[in-house]
Design an enzyme around this catalytic site. Sequence first.
Site, PDB file in Angstrom:
ATOM      1  N   ASP A 164     -12.597 -24.850  24.220  1.00  0.00           N
ATOM      2  CA  ASP A 164     -12.729 -25.046  22.702  1.00  0.00           C
ATOM      3  C   ASP A 164     -11.621 -25.605  22.017  1.00  0.00           C
ATOM      4  O   ASP A 164     -11.185 -26.778  22.496  1.00  0.00           O
ATOM      5  CB  ASP A 164     -13.228 -23.654  22.343  1.00  0.00           C
ATOM      6  CG  ASP A 164     -13.898 -23.747  20.937  1.00  0.00           C
ATOM      7  OD1 ASP A 164     -13.795 -24.383  20.294  1.00  0.00           O
ATOM      8  OD2 ASP A 164     -14.640 -22.807  20.675  1.00  0.00           O
TER       9      ASP A 164
ATOM     10  N   ARG B 215     -23.575 -30.441  12.269  1.00  0.00           N
ATOM     11  CA  ARG B 215     -22.689 -30.073  11.131  1.00  0.00           C
ATOM     12  C   ARG B 215     -21.283 -30.412  11.874  1.00  0.00           C
ATOM     13  O   ARG B 215     -21.175 -30.739  12.865  1.00  0.00           O
ATOM     14  CB  ARG B 215     -22.849 -28.437  10.829  1.00  0.00           C
ATOM     15  CG  ARG B 215     -22.561 -27.766  12.161  1.00  0.00           C
ATOM     16  CD  ARG B 215     -22.098 -26.373  11.770  1.00  0.00           C
ATOM     17  NE  ARG B 215     -21.927 -25.623  12.889  1.00  0.00           N
ATOM     18  CZ  ARG B 215     -20.606 -25.224  13.666  1.00  0.00           C
ATOM     19  NH1 ARG B 215     -19.619 -25.958  13.277  1.00  0.00           N
ATOM     20  NH2 ARG B 215     -20.886 -24.345  14.560  1.00  0.00           N
TER      21      ARG B 215
ATOM     22  N   GLU C 194     -11.854 -20.049  13.416  1.00  0.00           N
ATOM     23  CA  GLU C 194     -11.682 -21.410  14.168  1.00  0.00           C
ATOM     24  C   GLU C 194     -10.613 -21.946  13.309  1.00  0.00           C
ATOM     25  O   GLU C 194     -10.283 -21.600  12.275  1.00  0.00           O
ATOM     26  CB  GLU C 194     -13.069 -22.016  13.993  1.00  0.00           C
ATOM     27  CG  GLU C 194     -13.793 -22.156  15.404  1.00  0.00           C
ATOM     28  CD  GLU C 194     -13.123 -22.902  16.395  1.00  0.00           C
ATOM     29  OE1 GLU C 194     -11.857 -23.527  16.113  1.00  0.00           O
ATOM     30  OE2 GLU C 194     -13.522 -23.148  17.280  1.00  0.00           O
TER      31      GLU C 194
ATOM     32  N   ASN D  64     -14.760 -31.152  19.840  1.00  0.00           N
ATOM     33  CA  ASN D  64     -13.586 -29.812  19.725  1.00  0.00           C
ATOM     34  C   ASN D  64     -12.462 -30.221  20.212  1.00  0.00           C
ATOM     35  O   ASN D  64     -12.136 -31.308  20.649  1.00  0.00           O
ATOM     36  CB  ASN D  64     -14.096 -28.722  20.785  1.00  0.00           C
ATOM     37  CG  ASN D  64     -14.938 -27.499  20.041  1.00  0.00           C
ATOM     38  OD1 ASN D  64     -14.334 -26.952  18.842  1.00  0.00           O
ATOM     39  ND2 ASN D  64     -15.928 -27.090  20.550  1.00  0.00           N
TER      40      ASN D  64
END
Length: 289
Positions: free
Chosen positions: A194, A100, A17, A146
């Site tokens: 995303d 998180r 990522e 995101n």
Amino acid sequence: MELTAKPCSPVRVEHAEGPFWHEGRLGWVDIMAGHLWLAGFDGNTLTEPRSRDAGRPLGAAVPRAGGGWVLAAGTAFLAMDEDGTVTPLTGDLADPSVVRMNDGKCDPAGRFWAGTMAHDEASAIASLYVFDGTVRTVLDGVTVSNGLGWSPDHRTMYYNDTPTGRVDAFDYDEATGSVSGRRPFVEVRGGAPDGMTIDDEGFLWVALWGGGAVHRYDPSGRPAGTVRLPVTNVSSCCFGGPGGSTLFITTSQQGLSAEQRAAEPDAGRIFRVEPGVTGPPATPFAPAR
Ligand code: CA
């Protein structure tokens, strides 16, 4: 524009990522492993990949002006030196047992924007923060934060709260780092929006989680191209390499069945494609003076 990306990474991680290009290296994170990876690029494949351990879930990393990185990890912002030493820059911004840090990136002024997500991936209890030495909460009620990006004229910020299925746009004020006027920019089809990046023409490249592709959109939100990948979960992308001419794309094994993992041997690797347009390198973190 119809393109196919090919794998270019000798390492395969669980959940790649947050890619970024800075001073001749590609960086990316493996979130739950807490690893920051850095590698060179010979124009064909990534070279000498090496990881550093953040010691907690690592949502995003940005290069720091003067060396090292700033991390959005656990539920805090931290500094990491080139030797891997980690130093907290803030306390916990939320309960690490519930949420998180997830995706993040620096704005054109060098402020680090990063958002959280609930571990259950469903509760709208996450936030978007901006850090420039002190932390400000920009949005609450987020589910999976995101996909940040800024237009080349620095007047628009794009943002994906993935379960909405949309890319949203805001008016962005570079001088103050404030955003306003949130509105839908595009409804993404064929996967969940995303991570993303923006090319030098101001077109968006949006990774489709569950969609095996990256979609390109023009500045009015019209579809303008597709990059296909032979993996289901495509997580983010950035420009880099010589002249910013390569689009690097991160992918993931997360959420795949054992059969899918076997059928997608390149899931979790970095892919690349040269789409004929260029994009800028990462903006380094530069704290407010
Ligand atoms: Ca993500």
